[in-house]
Motif scaffolding. Sequence first.
Motif, PDB file in Angstrom:
ATOM      1  N   ASP A   1       2.834   4.194  -1.501  1.00 40.79           N
ATOM      2  CA  ASP A   1       2.993   4.949  -2.743  1.00 40.79           C
ATOM      3  C   ASP A   1       4.472   5.197  -3.021  1.00 40.79           C
ATOM      4  O   ASP A   1       5.251   5.476  -2.109  1.00 40.79           O
ATOM      5  CB  ASP A   1       2.267   6.293  -2.645  1.00 40.79           C
TER       6      ASP A   1
ATOM      7  N   VAL B   1      -0.846  -1.271  -9.064  1.00 46.37           N
ATOM      8  CA  VAL B   1      -1.373  -0.214  -9.933  1.00 46.37           C
ATOM      9  C   VAL B   1      -0.249   0.711 -10.377  1.00 46.37           C
ATOM     10  O   VAL B   1      -0.090   1.011 -11.571  1.00 46.37           O
ATOM     11  CB  VAL B   1      -2.481   0.590  -9.212  1.00 46.37           C
ATOM     12  N   GLU B   2       0.548   1.155  -9.431  1.00 43.39           N
ATOM     13  CA  GLU B   2       1.669   2.038  -9.747  1.00 43.39           C
ATOM     14  C   GLU B   2       2.701   1.332 -10.627  1.00 43.39           C
ATOM     15  O   GLU B   2       3.303   1.947 -11.515  1.00 43.39           O
ATOM     16  CB  GLU B   2       2.320   2.520  -8.456  1.00 43.39           C
TER      17      GLU B   2
ATOM     18  N   HIS C   1      -5.318   2.859  -4.454  1.00 48.41           N
ATOM     19  CA  HIS C   1      -4.397   3.755  -5.144  1.00 48.41           C
ATOM     20  C   HIS C   1      -5.012   5.148  -5.219  1.00 48.41           C
ATOM     21  O   HIS C   1      -6.231   5.288  -5.288  1.00 48.41           O
ATOM     22  CB  HIS C   1      -4.107   3.235  -6.558  1.00 48.41           C
ATOM     23  N   THR C   2      -4.170   6.152  -5.189  1.00 46.87           N
ATOM     24  CA  THR C   2      -4.669   7.524  -5.165  1.00 46.87           C
ATOM     25  C   THR C   2      -5.535   7.875  -6.370  1.00 46.87           C
ATOM     26  O   THR C   2      -6.390   8.756  -6.295  1.00 46.87           O
ATOM     27  CB  THR C   2      -3.491   8.516  -5.101  1.00 46.87           C
TER      28      THR C   2
ATOM     29  N   SER D   1     -10.542   0.897  -4.640  1.00 49.61           N
ATOM     30  CA  SER D   1      -9.110   0.963  -4.910  1.00 49.61           C
ATOM     31  C   SER D   1      -8.371   1.600  -3.734  1.00 49.61           C
ATOM     32  O   SER D   1      -8.893   2.479  -3.047  1.00 49.61           O
ATOM     33  CB  SER D   1      -8.863   1.782  -6.173  1.00 49.61           C
TER      34      SER D   1
ATOM     35  N   ARG E   1       0.805  -1.214   0.000  1.00 56.76           N
ATOM     36  CA  ARG E   1       0.000   0.000   0.000  1.00 56.76           C
ATOM     37  C   ARG E   1       0.841   1.268   0.000  1.00 56.76           C
ATOM     38  O   ARG E   1       0.313   2.380   0.093  1.00 56.76           O
ATOM     39  CB  ARG E   1      -0.914  -0.001   1.229  1.00 56.76           C
TER      40      ARG E   1
ATOM     41  N   ASN F   1      -4.319  -2.579  -4.690  1.00 61.56           N
ATOM     42  CA  ASN F   1      -3.299  -1.914  -3.886  1.00 61.56           C
ATOM     43  C   ASN F   1      -2.422  -0.988  -4.717  1.00 61.56           C
ATOM     44  O   ASN F   1      -2.302  -1.129  -5.930  1.00 61.56           O
ATOM     45  CB  ASN F   1      -2.440  -2.951  -3.160  1.00 61.56           C
ATOM     46  N   ALA F   2      -1.782  -0.061  -4.027  1.00 61.54           N
ATOM     47  CA  ALA F   2      -0.963   0.942  -4.704  1.00 61.54           C
ATOM     48  C   ALA F   2       0.157   0.307  -5.517  1.00 61.54           C
ATOM     49  O   ALA F   2       0.458   0.749  -6.634  1.00 61.54           O
ATOM     50  CB  ALA F   2      -0.386   1.916  -3.674  1.00 61.54           C
TER      51      ALA F   2
END
Length: 251
Positions: free
Chosen positions: A97, A128-129, A157-158, A155, A95, A124-125
Motif C-alpha cells: 500500500d 488499484v491504487e 486492496h484495502t 481483492s 501488494r 493487487n494493491a
Amino acid sequence: MSDRTPAGQFLDAAIDLLRRVRDEEADSVAAAGTLIADTVADGGRLFAFGAGHSSLAAQDVVYRAGGLALMNLLTVPGVVGVDVMPATLGSALERVDGLASAVLESSPVRAGDALVIVSLSGRNALPVEMAVTARALGVKVIGVTSVAYATGTTSRHTSGTFLRDHCDVVLDSGIAVGDAELTLDGVPAPFAPASTVVTTALLQAVMATAAATLADRGIEPPLLRSGNVDGGHEWNRRILERYADRIFYRH
C-alpha cells in the motif's frame, strides 16, 4: 485437419481468444482509442504501466516503430519486468500500500493526461491504487485486465475493489483465472499462458484506433518509424523534437 500437438492447441487457444476480444471488446477498443486520440489532440501526455509480466504489453507500446511517440512508460522500481532479484520481490511489491501514490507524486503525470494500466488480475494493491490516485489527479485511466478475476478471486486492496472498478475504459482480455491454456496427463499444473499475446494485441488495436482517429480529424498522428529503414532515424528525430515536452523516455 486440426493440429492436436501442444503447440497447435496453444496457438488455437490464442487465436480463439483474439477472435473473442475482436468481437466482444470492439466498443471498448474504440472508446480507448478515442480517449487516447482526445488526449493527444488536447495536448496531454500518454503513459503506460504494468507490473511483472503485465509490463510486457505496456513496454510494447513505448518507443515502438509504428507506435505513438507520446506513449511513456511509467516505472515503479522493482516492479517493471522480472529483472529485480529475487524475482519474487516484484510480486511482493505489487501488494504494498502507498507505493503507487508515491510513484505518481514523483512522476510527470498530471491532469489531462491518460494512463494505461495493465494488470491481468487487477486484484493487487498497486494497480488499484494507481488507478484511484491517477483519477483523483484528473488523469483518464484505461485498464487492461481479465474481468474474470473480479468474480473468481478476492481483492488484495484495502477497498476490496479491483482495477476494473476505477477506470474510464476497461478492456477485458478474457483470460481465465490462472492464465494457463493447456492441461496434460502427467503434468501436475496447467501451462501455456496466453495473456501477453492477447493483452499486447488489444493495446496495439487501441493504438491503431487512436492513430486513425487523429488522422480522421486532420491531425498527423505522432508516429515513430523503424530505425532499420532508410530515413527512419531522421523521421524519428523530427518527431521527438516536435513533441519533446511530452516525451520523457529520451531525457
